[in-house]
Design an enzyme around this catalytic site. Structure first.
Site, short mmCIF file in Angstrom:
data_model
loop_
_atom_site.label_atom_id
_atom_site.label_comp_id
_atom_site.label_asym_id
_atom_site.label_seq_id
_atom_site.Cartn_x
_atom_site.Cartn_y
_atom_site.Cartn_z
N SER A 186 1.14 -1.34 0.29
CA SER A 186 -0.52 0.06 0.14
C SER A 186 0.93 1.52 -0.11
CB SER A 186 -0.99 -0.09 1.41
OG SER A 186 -2.04 0.65 0.85
N GLU A 317 -8.75 -6.04 -4.48
CA GLU A 317 -8.29 -5.33 -3.46
C GLU A 317 -9.68 -4.36 -2.90
OE1 GLU A 317 -5.30 -4.40 -3.45
OE2 GLU A 317 -4.29 -4.96 -4.24
N HIS A 414 -7.72 -5.30 -0.25
CA HIS A 414 -6.10 -5.12 0.14
C HIS A 414 -5.66 -5.56 1.77
CE1 HIS A 414 -3.77 -1.69 -0.22
NE2 HIS A 414 -4.28 -0.97 0.81
#
Length: 496
Positions: A186, A317, A414
């Site tokens: 990220s 995600e 994610h």
């Protein structure tokens, strides 16, 4: 348990050995960033006398809370203290030499996180012959405030300082300074691809891994000044570094967190521009000095071309951002059409996504669209640019587990891959995100691919080339697939 000792440039450290893995925790790599050092580039560590115990995690950098919907999914560590620019090291043998090194840069929207989060415990990497390092760096306004002066990207400069510390000291822990892989997820992955593009970071790592984040997420200098302006307005001070630095730290942290909450929940595009879509008001700024050019442009021109890169994303995600706030089931076809349009897709292009998901809800389809816009396509643009520039090899992966029914509807969302990559899936606090029965086979497959890349420079499938686009798809095994979801990738040409 016994207490091994090593000597680094600052002095002598005492760690601990448990189960064949030796850890040195909370080791400062730069001076405390407060007082005269506040909102300035990182300064060298003050040497200490005697033996410094390195058996507990060190202080975390100032930060606020995650928005409420994410707090159960990402347990935060908050440890008070000034020496927050510290790192943690796990090694199979401090007396060894030449071991490969992994340096992990945590995610958290450049607002949250630390190197002390349980999912990042480096014991499994050390077990498999890798010296694992996790770092802290300054976040939010402390790390990424840009007001147009001669100071910028302090969080990136912290990361570079940590990498320099590793280069100078990692041999004391059995590591080889010429075999360093920098990795992150990220915001950490955005940091990695940005570091890859920066002349200041040259020579500090020979390999890189970027998980679910790429160089698309940077701010222009004007955008950086816009964020500073809105932050200063919220604080009731002029938009200068001196005025903002004089605000009490807790007040600044809260104001910056409130700004991020606004951007991530109710951003007005007329006010925030591109930031309303990127959701990151604090991020690396292309300031012309620390970060001389947009990372993708620099990478396309060959910067970082001698570094081998593993880059990829997770299949699902964006489900994180739709399932956590209980929004995914309230999305109808009209909302889907409007949402996809906001990201630049025509209705014909959206029909490609719909056609590939017969029976899926509009929310499921929107999650796939946002996953590609935010994560998959920016990563592929890095891989394509490097392939065109003839750089060192790039490998692309897609992580496809857990399946949606297995972890409260999140799927391979994610951050879901991190506990599998680190083989920390047995930690109870990770259950809300990865499910109650995470697959050890998936952890074995993902972790082994990372260890192989860090150790041998090859994760186990073919490097990325155009037009073939070989991709390692990770489930209970790793399978090489040519251009997975290629028809959906193609609809973004000229858009993203």
């Amino acid at each position: 348990m016994h207490a091994p000792r090593v000597t680094v440039r600052g002095g002598e450290l005492e760690g601990r050995t448990v189960g064949g893995v030796t850890a040195f925790l909370g080791v400062p790599y730069a001076a405390a960033p407060f007082g005269a050092n506040r909102m300035r580039p990182p300064q060298p560590v003050e040497p200490w006398t005697g033996v410094r115990k390195a058996t507990e995690y060190g202080p975390t950098t100032p930060k606020g809370d995650y928005p409420p919907q994410y707090q159960p999914l990402f347990p935060e560590v908050v440890i008070p203290g000034d020496e927050c620019l510290n790192l943690n090291i796990w090694t199979p043998d401090p007396g060894a030499s030449g071991l490969p090194v992994l340096v992990w840069i945590h995610g958290g929207s450049f607002m949250n996180g630390s190197g002390s989060v349980g999912a990042y415990d480096g014991s499994a990497f050390a077990r498999d012959g890798v010296v694992c390092v996790t770092i802290n760096y300054r976040l939010s306004a402390e790390g990424f405030l840009y007001v147009g002066d001669d100071v910028a990207n302090l969080g990136l400069l912290d990361q570079i300082a940590a990498l320099r510390w590793v280069r100078e000291n990692i041999a004391a822990f059995g590591g080889d300074p010429d075999r360093v892989t920098v990795a992150g997820e990220s915001a950490g992955a955005m940091s990695v691809t940005t570091l890859l593009s920066m002349p200041l970071a040259e020579g500090l790592f020979s390999q890189a891994i970027a998980q679910s984040g790429a160089a698309a997420h940077t701010l222009t200098a004007d955008e950086g000044r816009t964020v500073a302006k809105y932050l200063a307005e919220a604080l009731g001070v002029p938009p200068t570094r001196e005025a903002i630095r004089d605000v009490p730290l807790d007040t600044l942290v809260q104001a910056a967190s409130d700004l991020v909450t606004e951007v991530q929940t109710a951003a007005d595009p007329a006010k925030w521009g591109r930031i309303a879509a990127s959701l990151l008001p604090f991020a690396p700024v292309v300031d012309g000095s620390v970060l001389p050019a947009h990372p993708l442009e620099a990478i396309a021109a060959g910067q970082g071309g001698d570094v081998r890169l593993l880059i990829g994303s997770n299949r699902d995600e964006a489900r994180l951002f739709l399932v956590a706030p209980n929004a995914i089931d309230f999305i109808d076809d009209a909302t889907l059409d409007a949402g996809a349009g906001a990201y630049g897709l025509t209705l014909d292009a959206l029909d490609v996504y719909r056609g590939n998901r017969p029976g899926d809800s509009p929310g499921d389809v929107l999650a796939a669209v946002v996953s590609d816009w935010f994560f998959r396509i920016p990563g592929l643009r890095i891989a394509e640019a490097r392939a065109a520039a003839g750089t060192a090899p790039t490998w692309v992966y897609r992580f496809d587990r857990p399946n949606i029914p297995d972890n409260h509807g999140f799927g391979s969302s994610h951050a879901a891959e991190i506990p599998f990559v680190f083989d920390t899936i047995n930690r109870e606090e990770l259950r809300p995100l990865i499910g109650d029965n995470p697959s050890q086979a998936v952890a074995d497959a993902a972790h082994a691919a990372w260890v192989s890349f860090i150790t041998d420079g090859d994760p186990g499938w073919a490097p990325y080339t155009v037009p073939g686009r070989p991709t390692g798809v990770i489930t209970e095994k790793v399978e090489e697939v040519a251009d997975p979801s290629g028809d959906e990738r193609e609809v973004w040409d000229g858009i993203r």
